[in-house]
Enzyme design. Structure first.
Site, PDB file in Angstrom:
ATOM      1  N   ASP A   5       4.615   0.621  12.006  1.00  0.00           N
ATOM      2  CA  ASP A   5       3.383   0.008  11.489  1.00  0.00           C
ATOM      3  C   ASP A   5       3.225  -1.439  11.928  1.00  0.00           C
ATOM      4  OD1 ASP A   5       3.450   1.693   8.252  1.00  0.00           O
ATOM      5  OD2 ASP A   5       2.961   2.373  10.278  1.00  0.00           O
ATOM      6  N   LYS A  40       0.845  -1.207   0.000  1.00  0.00           N
ATOM      7  CA  LYS A  40       0.000   0.000   0.000  1.00  0.00           C
ATOM      8  C   LYS A  40       0.880   1.257   0.000  1.00  0.00           C
ATOM      9  CE  LYS A  40      -1.700   1.535   4.043  1.00  0.00           C
ATOM     10  NZ  LYS A  40      -1.410   2.937   4.390  1.00  0.00           N
ATOM     11  N   ASN A  41       1.905   1.280   0.858  1.00  0.00           N
ATOM     12  CA  ASN A  41       2.679   2.505   1.058  1.00  0.00           C
ATOM     13  C   ASN A  41       3.723   2.753  -0.020  1.00  0.00           C
ATOM     14  OD1 ASN A  41       1.099   2.967   3.227  1.00  0.00           O
ATOM     15  ND2 ASN A  41       2.611   2.395   4.772  1.00  0.00           N
ATOM     16  N   CYS A  87      -5.129  12.168  13.320  1.00  0.00           N
ATOM     17  CA  CYS A  87      -5.681  10.812  13.232  1.00  0.00           C
ATOM     18  C   CYS A  87      -5.343  10.092  14.536  1.00  0.00           C
ATOM     19  CB  CYS A  87      -5.141  10.062  12.027  1.00  0.00           C
ATOM     20  SG  CYS A  87      -3.434   9.628  12.185  1.00  0.00           S
ATOM     21  N   ARG A  97       0.027  14.708  12.952  1.00  0.00           N
ATOM     22  CA  ARG A  97       0.633  14.384  11.654  1.00  0.00           C
ATOM     23  C   ARG A  97       0.964  15.657  10.871  1.00  0.00           C
ATOM     24  NH1 ARG A  97      -1.060   9.085  10.243  1.00  0.00           N
ATOM     25  NH2 ARG A  97       0.606   9.080   8.691  1.00  0.00           N
ATOM     26  N   ARG A 136      -8.716  -0.436   4.887  1.00  0.00           N
ATOM     27  CA  ARG A 136      -7.886   0.594   4.269  1.00  0.00           C
ATOM     28  C   ARG A 136      -6.550  -0.007   3.821  1.00  0.00           C
ATOM     29  NH1 ARG A 136      -6.974   5.889   7.467  1.00  0.00           N
ATOM     30  NH2 ARG A 136      -5.654   6.013   5.631  1.00  0.00           N
ATOM     31  N   ARG A 196      -4.630  10.501   4.821  1.00  0.00           N
ATOM     32  CA  ARG A 196      -3.529  11.445   4.945  1.00  0.00           C
ATOM     33  C   ARG A 196      -2.563  11.308   3.770  1.00  0.00           C
ATOM     34  NH1 ARG A 196       0.202  14.015   7.819  1.00  0.00           N
ATOM     35  NH2 ARG A 196       2.315  13.404   7.303  1.00  0.00           N
TER      36      ARG A 196
HETATM   37  C1  EPZ Z   1       4.231   6.942   6.265  1.00  0.00           C
HETATM   38  O1  EPZ Z   1       3.433   7.967   6.829  1.00  0.00           O
HETATM   39  C2  EPZ Z   1       3.342   5.711   6.180  1.00  0.00           C
HETATM   40  N1  EPZ Z   1       2.193   6.014   5.321  1.00  0.00           N
HETATM   41  C3  EPZ Z   1       2.842   5.346   7.578  1.00  0.00           C
HETATM   42  O2  EPZ Z   1       2.070   4.154   7.467  1.00  0.00           O
HETATM   43  C4  EPZ Z   1       4.061   5.062   8.454  1.00  0.00           C
HETATM   44  O3  EPZ Z   1       3.621   4.776   9.776  1.00  0.00           O
HETATM   45  C5  EPZ Z   1       4.979   6.285   8.470  1.00  0.00           C
HETATM   46  O4  EPZ Z   1       5.352   6.640   7.125  1.00  0.00           O
HETATM   47  C6  EPZ Z   1       6.259   6.035   9.259  1.00  0.00           C
HETATM   48  O5  EPZ Z   1       6.957   4.960   8.682  1.00  0.00           O
HETATM   49  C7  EPZ Z   1       2.387   6.029   3.976  1.00  0.00           C
HETATM   50  O6  EPZ Z   1       3.470   5.800   3.483  1.00  0.00           O
HETATM   51  C8  EPZ Z   1       1.178   6.310   3.143  1.00  0.00           C
HETATM   52  P1  EPZ Z   1       6.177  10.354   8.288  1.00  0.00           P
HETATM   53  P2  EPZ Z   1       3.965   9.486   6.828  1.00  0.00           P
HETATM   54  O7  EPZ Z   1       6.004  11.616   7.544  1.00  0.00           O
HETATM   55  O8  EPZ Z   1       4.831   9.718   5.682  1.00  0.00           O
HETATM   56  C9  EPZ Z   1       6.655  13.481  11.817  1.00  0.00           C
HETATM   57  C10 EPZ Z   1       0.174   2.790   7.756  1.00  0.00           C
HETATM   58  O9  EPZ Z   1      -0.284   2.277   8.788  1.00  0.00           O
HETATM   59  N2  EPZ Z   1       6.569  14.476  10.736  1.00  0.00           N
HETATM   60  O10 EPZ Z   1       7.316   9.472   7.967  1.00  0.00           O
HETATM   61  O11 EPZ Z   1       2.786  10.364   7.021  1.00  0.00           O
HETATM   62  C11 EPZ Z   1       5.360  12.703  11.990  1.00  0.00           C
HETATM   63  O12 EPZ Z   1       4.474  13.381  12.862  1.00  0.00           O
HETATM   64  C12 EPZ Z   1       0.664   4.228   7.788  1.00  0.00           C
HETATM   65  O13 EPZ Z   1       0.288   2.217   6.651  1.00  0.00           O
HETATM   66  C13 EPZ Z   1       6.848  15.806  11.014  1.00  0.00           C
HETATM   67  O14 EPZ Z   1       7.141  16.162  12.152  1.00  0.00           O
HETATM   68  O15 EPZ Z   1       4.852   9.506   8.156  1.00  0.00           O
HETATM   69  C14 EPZ Z   1       5.845  11.389  12.577  1.00  0.00           C
HETATM   70  O16 EPZ Z   1       6.031  11.536  13.977  1.00  0.00           O
HETATM   71  C15 EPZ Z   1       0.410   4.897   9.145  1.00  0.00           C
HETATM   72  N3  EPZ Z   1       6.775  16.718  10.010  1.00  0.00           N
HETATM   73  C16 EPZ Z   1       7.216  11.177  11.917  1.00  0.00           C
HETATM   74  O17 EPZ Z   1       7.616  12.479  11.456  1.00  0.00           O
HETATM   75  C17 EPZ Z   1       6.464  16.358   8.722  1.00  0.00           C
HETATM   76  O18 EPZ Z   1       6.424  17.237   7.832  1.00  0.00           O
HETATM   77  C18 EPZ Z   1       7.170  10.234  10.716  1.00  0.00           C
HETATM   78  O19 EPZ Z   1       6.156  10.689   9.856  1.00  0.00           O
HETATM   79  C19 EPZ Z   1       6.198  14.996   8.455  1.00  0.00           C
HETATM   80  C20 EPZ Z   1       6.257  14.076   9.474  1.00  0.00           C
END
Ligand code: EPZ
Length: 441
Positions: free
Chosen positions: A308, A22-23, A117, A122, A400, A93
């Site tokens: 995850d 998915k990701n 969420c 996020r 999802r 998201r």
């Molecule tokens: C991706 O989300 C995945 N989703 C998530 O999987 C996964 O948990 C996550 O990466 C971490 O590996 C997809 O790829 C569609 P991040 P993403 O930006 O990109 C902080 C699932 O269950 N952050 O890597 O949204 C954020 O708050 C989903 O399949 C900032 O501070 O996650 C988090 O604490 C859930 N500023 C950390 O970084 C930003 O601009 C990692 O977030 C962006 C993120």
């Protein structure tokens, strides 16, 4: 709304193939809108999130259609809008992945800020900082990100935030940088296999990306990309979820069409907790333990234990012979599954971004409520390992990110039924001396 009814106590056994990731699929679908011509994607899972992003792309004027089983055609020739509205973005998201491709193709994007969420705050500040570094003007107005750029210019972009780097943020900058003039270096880039898969797809379309899979990625701007065919990598999170379900039920499972090297830390934790694992180049076999051993772990960016998979491992360790201490460094609030696991008899206490899991000898079935995608998977695993029957409501969370999970688990010997959630379909627990019976007034 659908629900699952699970009869616990049956070991999972057999073999099956893992679906596409998915990701990886979502950011590639978004990137395809910036590419000239029709992209053909193979091994695209049938998921609610894929349908949501397909709807969003269609609203932008992109032609998205499913071909033979598992293939998706994405043709952006007719793209006519740069607005990703709140109604769609708030349900998923990952819609934020269209931000970079829209700025790259149309020079502008109006994308709703994703809401919060259940797994925590996020923000997308790093995405916006990266686009600004490439020369886009970025502002936030009335809950929307407005980004504009007549010309993107290569730059050094640093993507480390307080919680580490950003996966979808790296994806957004990767795509935009392909259309920037000159060279872009991304520092503190995400190393996840899904980011590598996106870079591989873009390189197939004529991009010049190197270093993907490491924290330093270099992109030579090429200005234009030509559509290509691509097969999405296997879903390492689905694979981990199924392996943990087999371990939790003491079963034996062989997963095919999987990339073991994407799962090495998860396999290590499963071995530490007592499972026997055998690996070949495209398959993983597991034999669950008679007695689950406690294990401490920290969820962190790749190649560490994926956040995850944290909830699913917590479900497994709730029946360990001892205490496990786990921490989530990526989403410090990702513990919605704990109260529900405790309804099954688990003994878990949250402390900040950690959880102390005191293993109990058995779990007993109960009515449960799903709250987010991976927490739902944890509840399914715990229900499969529990004695008696459990019901899990709001199973739309699971749909999802897992393709027909109940069919896969049933094929492996699990007793999982999908029912329409209505009071009539819920077999109420028979009052017994052990249950508190309300005295009539
Ligand atoms: C991706 O989300 C995945 N989703 C998530 O999987 C996964 O948990 C996550 O990466 C971490 O590996 C997809 O790829 C569609 P991040 P993403 O930006 O990109 C902080 C699932 O269950 N952050 O890597 O949204 C954020 O708050 C989903 O399949 C900032 O501070 O996650 C988090 O604490 C859930 N500023 C950390 O970084 C930003 O601009 C990692 O977030 C962006 C993120």
């Amino acid at each position: 709304m659908d629900m699952f009814v699970v009869q616990g106590g049956h070991a999972l056994s057999g073999s099956l193939s893992v679906s596409g990731a998915k990701n990886a699929c979502l950011p590639i679908m978004a990137a395809a809108l910036a590419v000239d011509g029709c992209t053909t994607l193979h091994r695209v899972p049938q998921l609610a999130d894929v349908r949501t992003l397909s709807s969003l792309l269609t609203k932008l004027g992109v032609n998205v259609r499913r071909e033979a089983a598992g293939s998706l055609l994405i043709d952006p020739t007719g793209i006519r809008s740069s607005i990703a509205d709140y109604d769609l973005v708030r349900t998923m998201r990952a819609s934020v992945c269209v931000l970079g491709p829209l700025v790259a193709r149309l020079g502008r994007a109006c994308v709703s800020l994703p809401g919060g969420c259940n797994i925590g705050h996020r923000p997308i500040d790093l995405h916006l900082k990266g686009l600004a570094a490439l020369g886009a003007s970025v502002r936030i107005e009335r809950g929307y990100v407005l980004a504009e750029a007549n010309r993107l210019k290569g730059a050094t972009v640093h993507l480390a935030g307080p919680q580490g780097t950003t996966v979808t943020g790296t994806c957004n900058i990767l795509v935009a940088a392909c259309f920037a003039e000159g060279t872009t270096r991304i520092e503190a880039a995400a190393c996840e296999p899904e980011v590598v898969d996106l870079a591989d797809y873009l390189n197939r379309c004529g991009a010049r990306i190197s270093g993907h899979g490491t924290p330093e990625i270099t992109i030579e701007g090429v200005g234009q990309l030509q559509a290509a065919e691509h097969t999405v990598i296997p879903d390492r999170i689905e694979a981990a979820t199924l392996l943990i379900a087999a371990a939790a039920t003491g079963g034996t499972l062989q997963l095919n069409e999987v990339e073991p090297r994407h799962l090495l830390t998860v396999l290590h934790i499963l071995q530490e907790s007592g499972s026997r694992i055998e690996v070949s180049d495209r398959s993983i076999s597991i034999t669950g333990p008679q007695e689950i051993q406690p294990v401490d772990f920290v969820a962190q960016p790749y190649p560490g234990i994926p956040t995850d998979v944290q909830a699913q491992l917590t479900a497994l360790l709730s029946r360990a012979r001892g205490t496990s201490i786990i921490r989530d460094l990526v989403f410090p609030d990702r513990f919605m599954h704990i109260p529900e696991l405790c309804r099954l008899g688990a003994d878990i206490r949250r402390e900040g971004n950690s959880a102390i899991i005191r293993g109990v000898p058995r779990l007993s079935g109960a009515p449960l409520m799903a709250s987010d995608l991976r927490a739902s998977a944890a509840l399914v695993i715990a229900a499969l390992a529990a004695e008696q029957e459990s019901s899990i409501r709001r199973i739309y969370h699971l749909d999802r990110g897992y393709e027909q999970l109940e069919l896969k688990l049933t094929a492996l010997g699990g007793h999982v039924q999908r029912l329409v959630d209505s009071p009539a379909s819920l077999p109420l627990p028979q009052p017994a001396e052990s249950l508190p019976v309300r005295k009539s007034a």
